[in-house]
Design a protein around this motif. Sequence first.
Motif, PDB file in Angstrom:
ATOM      1  N   UNK A 355      -8.426 -18.057   7.090  1.00  0.00           N
ATOM      2  CA  UNK A 355      -8.518 -16.822   6.300  1.00  0.00           C
ATOM      3  C   UNK A 355      -7.118 -16.369   5.886  1.00  0.00           C
ATOM      4  N   UNK A 356      -6.155 -16.548   6.789  1.00  0.00           N
ATOM      5  CA  UNK A 356      -4.774 -16.174   6.471  1.00  0.00           C
ATOM      6  C   UNK A 356      -4.241 -17.025   5.327  1.00  0.00           C
ATOM      7  N   UNK A 357      -4.540 -18.326   5.360  1.00  0.00           N
ATOM      8  CA  UNK A 357      -4.101 -19.218   4.287  1.00  0.00           C
ATOM      9  C   UNK A 357      -4.750 -18.833   2.963  1.00  0.00           C
ATOM     10  N   UNK A 358      -6.024 -18.458   3.012  1.00  0.00           N
ATOM     11  CA  UNK A 358      -6.719 -18.038   1.793  1.00  0.00           C
ATOM     12  C   UNK A 358      -6.114 -16.752   1.229  1.00  0.00           C
ATOM     13  N   UNK A 359      -5.641 -15.890   2.108  1.00  0.00           N
ATOM     14  CA  UNK A 359      -5.045 -14.628   1.651  1.00  0.00           C
ATOM     15  C   UNK A 359      -3.730 -14.857   0.910  1.00  0.00           C
ATOM     16  N   UNK A 360      -3.163 -16.048   1.045  1.00  0.00           N
ATOM     17  CA  UNK A 360      -1.875 -16.351   0.422  1.00  0.00           C
ATOM     18  C   UNK A 360      -2.011 -16.975  -0.963  1.00  0.00           C
ATOM     19  N   UNK A 361      -3.254 -17.219  -1.422  1.00  0.00           N
ATOM     20  CA  UNK A 361      -3.426 -17.722  -2.784  1.00  0.00           C
ATOM     21  C   UNK A 361      -2.938 -16.669  -3.770  1.00  0.00           C
ATOM     22  N   UNK A 362      -2.564 -17.106  -4.966  1.00  0.00           N
ATOM     23  CA  UNK A 362      -2.040 -16.160  -5.969  1.00  0.00           C
ATOM     24  C   UNK A 362      -3.035 -15.044  -6.254  1.00  0.00           C
ATOM     25  N   UNK A 363      -4.316 -15.403  -6.328  1.00  0.00           N
ATOM     26  CA  UNK A 363      -5.346 -14.401  -6.626  1.00  0.00           C
ATOM     27  C   UNK A 363      -5.363 -13.298  -5.584  1.00  0.00           C
ATOM     28  N   UNK A 364      -5.358 -13.676  -4.303  1.00  0.00           N
ATOM     29  CA  UNK A 364      -5.507 -12.660  -3.265  1.00  0.00           C
ATOM     30  C   UNK A 364      -4.188 -12.003  -2.868  1.00  0.00           C
ATOM     31  N   UNK A 365      -3.087 -12.655  -3.119  1.00  0.00           N
ATOM     32  CA  UNK A 365      -1.812 -11.962  -2.902  1.00  0.00           C
ATOM     33  C   UNK A 365      -1.673 -10.841  -3.933  1.00  0.00           C
ATOM     34  N   UNK A 366      -2.099 -11.126  -5.157  1.00  0.00           N
ATOM     35  CA  UNK A 366      -2.087 -10.097  -6.200  1.00  0.00           C
ATOM     36  C   UNK A 366      -3.013  -8.944  -5.818  1.00  0.00           C
ATOM     37  N   UNK A 367      -4.225  -9.271  -5.365  1.00  0.00           N
ATOM     38  CA  UNK A 367      -5.195  -8.231  -5.018  1.00  0.00           C
ATOM     39  C   UNK A 367      -4.693  -7.392  -3.847  1.00  0.00           C
ATOM     40  N   UNK A 368      -4.061  -8.029  -2.872  1.00  0.00           N
ATOM     41  CA  UNK A 368      -3.560  -7.286  -1.713  1.00  0.00           C
ATOM     42  C   UNK A 368      -2.475  -6.291  -2.123  1.00  0.00           C
ATOM     43  N   UNK A 369      -1.552  -6.759  -2.941  1.00  0.00           N
ATOM     44  CA  UNK A 369      -0.467  -5.868  -3.384  1.00  0.00           C
ATOM     45  C   UNK A 369      -1.015  -4.746  -4.263  1.00  0.00           C
ATOM     46  N   UNK A 370      -1.945  -5.089  -5.165  1.00  0.00           N
ATOM     47  CA  UNK A 370      -2.533  -4.075  -6.059  1.00  0.00           C
ATOM     48  C   UNK A 370      -3.271  -3.008  -5.269  1.00  0.00           C
ATOM     49  N   UNK A 371      -3.983  -3.407  -4.230  1.00  0.00           N
ATOM     50  CA  UNK A 371      -4.736  -2.433  -3.442  1.00  0.00           C
ATOM     51  C   UNK A 371      -3.828  -1.588  -2.555  1.00  0.00           C
ATOM     52  N   UNK A 372      -2.730  -2.164  -2.091  1.00  0.00           N
ATOM     53  CA  UNK A 372      -1.836  -1.445  -1.181  1.00  0.00           C
ATOM     54  C   UNK A 372      -1.057  -0.341  -1.888  1.00  0.00           C
ATOM     55  N   UNK A 373      -0.701  -0.542  -3.146  1.00  0.00           N
ATOM     56  CA  UNK A 373       0.127   0.429  -3.872  1.00  0.00           C
ATOM     57  C   UNK A 373      -0.486   1.831  -3.878  1.00  0.00           C
ATOM     58  N   UNK A 374      -1.738   2.017  -4.384  1.00  0.00           N
ATOM     59  CA  UNK A 374      -2.282   3.386  -4.397  1.00  0.00           C
ATOM     60  C   UNK A 374      -2.533   3.942  -3.001  1.00  0.00           C
ATOM     61  N   UNK A 375      -2.813   3.058  -2.023  1.00  0.00           N
ATOM     62  CA  UNK A 375      -3.053   3.540  -0.662  1.00  0.00           C
ATOM     63  C   UNK A 375      -1.781   4.104  -0.047  1.00  0.00           C
ATOM     64  N   UNK A 376      -0.671   3.404  -0.231  1.00  0.00           N
ATOM     65  CA  UNK A 376       0.596   3.911   0.304  1.00  0.00           C
ATOM     66  C   UNK A 376       1.035   5.181  -0.411  1.00  0.00           C
TER      67      UNK A 376
END
Length: 672
Positions: A355-376
Motif C-alpha cells: 500500500x505504501x508503494x502504491x501511495x508513491x505513484x504519481x497519481x496518488x502522490x498528487x492526490x495526497x498533496x492536493x488533499x493535505x493543502x486545504x486540511x493544513x
Amino acid sequence: MKNNNHKKAFAPNRLPTKLLDALVTTVNSQAKEDSYDVAAYYRGQARKHSSSQTDGDANSDQIRLAVCYSMLADFTEQGWGISVQDNQIFVEQPSIDWTEDETEAQVKKRIRKGFEAISNRQLADPTNREFIRRMEAPREFEGKMVSVLDVVDDGAELANELRQFAIERSEKELEEVSAIICPELVECRGDDKCPYTGYRLQDIWRYFRHTWSLEYKLLPGRTMRLLVRNAARPNKPVIGIVLLASPTANLLSRDKWIGWTFEEVVSGLLARKWSADDVGRKLFDAIKTAIKQIRTDDLVPRSALNHPKPEHFFALDQTVHKALQNRARDLEAKSTDYLVDIRGLDKSKITNKQWKELSETALFKKKRAEQLIPLLKALGTMKGYGFDKHPGTALYEALVEKNGKQAVQTALGEIKKVHLASEVADLSVCGAVAPYNKIIGGKLVTALMTSEEIREIYKQRYGKQVSEISSQIKGQRVQRSSDLKLLTTTALYGVGSNQYSSLTLRASKHSELASDVVWKKIDSSTGFTVTHISDETVQLMRSLGISEYGRRRINSVFGEGSSPRTRQIREGLNLLGINNSELLEQPNKKKVYGCEMFPGAKDQLLGFKGDELDAYEKTNSVSAISKSWARRWLLPRLKSESVLNELADFKPSHVSDELKSRSDKYGEIRPE
C-alpha cells in the motif's frame, strides 16, 4: 400547466463547415419522418462515417461526424425534439410539465416512452436477446423442466388465496397474511444459485431488471443486488428487485437534509439544536482525523502537521506540480504498465508495504498533496481562532469571517466524506415485478430496505472490505465502517406520485414496529446527467479521443477521478466543440427522497450531539414491516374486485411476451 422551453443549441463548432452544413441539411430533411426511422437512419450514418478510412485530421473529422449522428440518434430515440432554425440545429428534452390538455398519467407515459426507447434498443441487442432466450428456455433441473418464468408468480393462484383471505380475515387474523406473502431478502452474489431453478441469482436479477423502462447499466463503486422473494409461495417467486449503490458525491438536497452544509450548521446553532462547544470540537477533530488518514512523511516534516507554515504550502504546491508532470509522462508512454489497476485483486492480501508503494505513484502522490493543502490551511485557521482551547467561542468567531467559513466548510466536507463512503447508500433500482406490482408491492419492497436484515446483509458484505483509495492515500490498509444508516433515492418520474410518496408507517399505529418507517421527500434536484448518451456514442467518443491525441486519455483506474464514462463524454463533447454543460444539464427537477434506518441516524452522520448518539438504534424486522404494509396498503387494496380480477388475469408468460414485444418494437437498425 405550460410546457417550459428547454431548447438547446447542438453546435459542434469543431466540425468543418462543409460537414456541418451537410449535417444540418440532413437533420432538416428528416424533420417530418417517423422517429424510429429517423433514429435508425442517424445510427446508420454514425456507423458509416466511423468506418470511413481516411488520413490524419480527415479521419478525426469523420469520427466527429459519426459522434454527432450517434448523439442525434440517442436524442431521437428518447423523444427529444430536433429542429433546424437559422441553419442551426436545436434539441429539446421532453419536459415533465404538462399542457392543459394532458393528464398526469399522460405525462408519465410520454416520459416513460423516452426511457423505453433506449431500453428497447438494449433489449434488441443480439447479446441480450440470447440471454433472455436462454433464461426463458425450459431446461432440466433436478428431474424437472424449469425456466426463469418458474420464479414469476401465477396471478390467478395468488389472487385466489388473497381473495379468500380478504373474505375470512379479521384484524386479529392479520398474522395469517404471512402464509400468503412472506418476504425474504436474498443477496445476489458471485455464482450463488437459485435452489429451485439452478439459475445464478445474478442472472435472475438481470432478467427482471430488463423489465424496467430504464436502460440497464453497470455502476461504479459499491453495488449490492437483492431479490425480494415470497417464501410462502411455491419456488419462492420474486416480489421485487433492488440495487443498493454508492451514493452520488454531490447532492445538495441530501446534504442540507442531513446538515452537511455551512448554512444548516448556522441554522442549527441559532435554533440551539446543538451545543456550540460540541459542534466546534467535532469540526476540529474532523480536520485532525483527516490529516492522520494521509501519508505525509514524504510530503512535509512532522512539525507541519501541527504548525503549518508558508514554506510547507509552497513545498506541497511543488509536489502537486511535479506529480502532474510525472502523471502526464506516464500517460504518454506507449506501455500501459503505468495503469496500476488493483480492482481485480483481493485487497485483504495487499500488505502495508505494498500500500505504501502504491501511495508513491504519481497519481496518488498528487492526490495526497492536493488533499493535505486545504486540511493544513483549515488546521492553522482553527488553531488561530482557538478551536483547540475554547471550541464554542472560536466557532462563533469563525462563522463570520471568510477564512473561518472556509475552515468550517472544509471540516464539514471531511465529515461528509467519511460517512457517505460507507454508511449511506442509494436505491438505484427498487421496485416490484409482476404480478406484485398490481398490489402495491413497490411500497413493500421500498419499506423493507429499512429493515435490520438489510443492515446485517450490508455489514456482512462490506464489514471487512478494504478501502482502495483511502488505503493508497494513507499508505496502509484502511477499513471503513459498514453500518448502513441512511438511504436516498431519486424518483424515476419527476411528476406525480410514486412508490415513495406517503410511504410512512407509524409505530403508534402498528404495534409490531419498533420505530417509524418514513420515506421523506427531501427536495427536488437539478444538475447534470449522462443517462441519455448511449454506450455506442461513448465508444465513438473514445475513438475520437484516440484519433485526436494518438492515445486513450480517459481510463478506468480507480482514483483517477469521477466516473470514466462521464469524463469520456465530457472529453467527447469538448472535441466536438460543444459547451459540455449545455447538453448534460438536467432542466427538469427530480424528486429526491431519503429515509433514516432508525431514529437519530442523521444525527450520527453529523456527529454534533456528543454522548446522545449512544441511544439504542430501533430498527424494524422484515416481518414487522411486512405486516404493517399489509395492514395499511394490501388489505384496503383487496377490497377492490377489479384489482383482484386484474391480478387473476396475469400469467408468467406475460413477462416474456412484454420483453419480446419491446425488443421487436425497436426492430433492426437499418443503416443506409
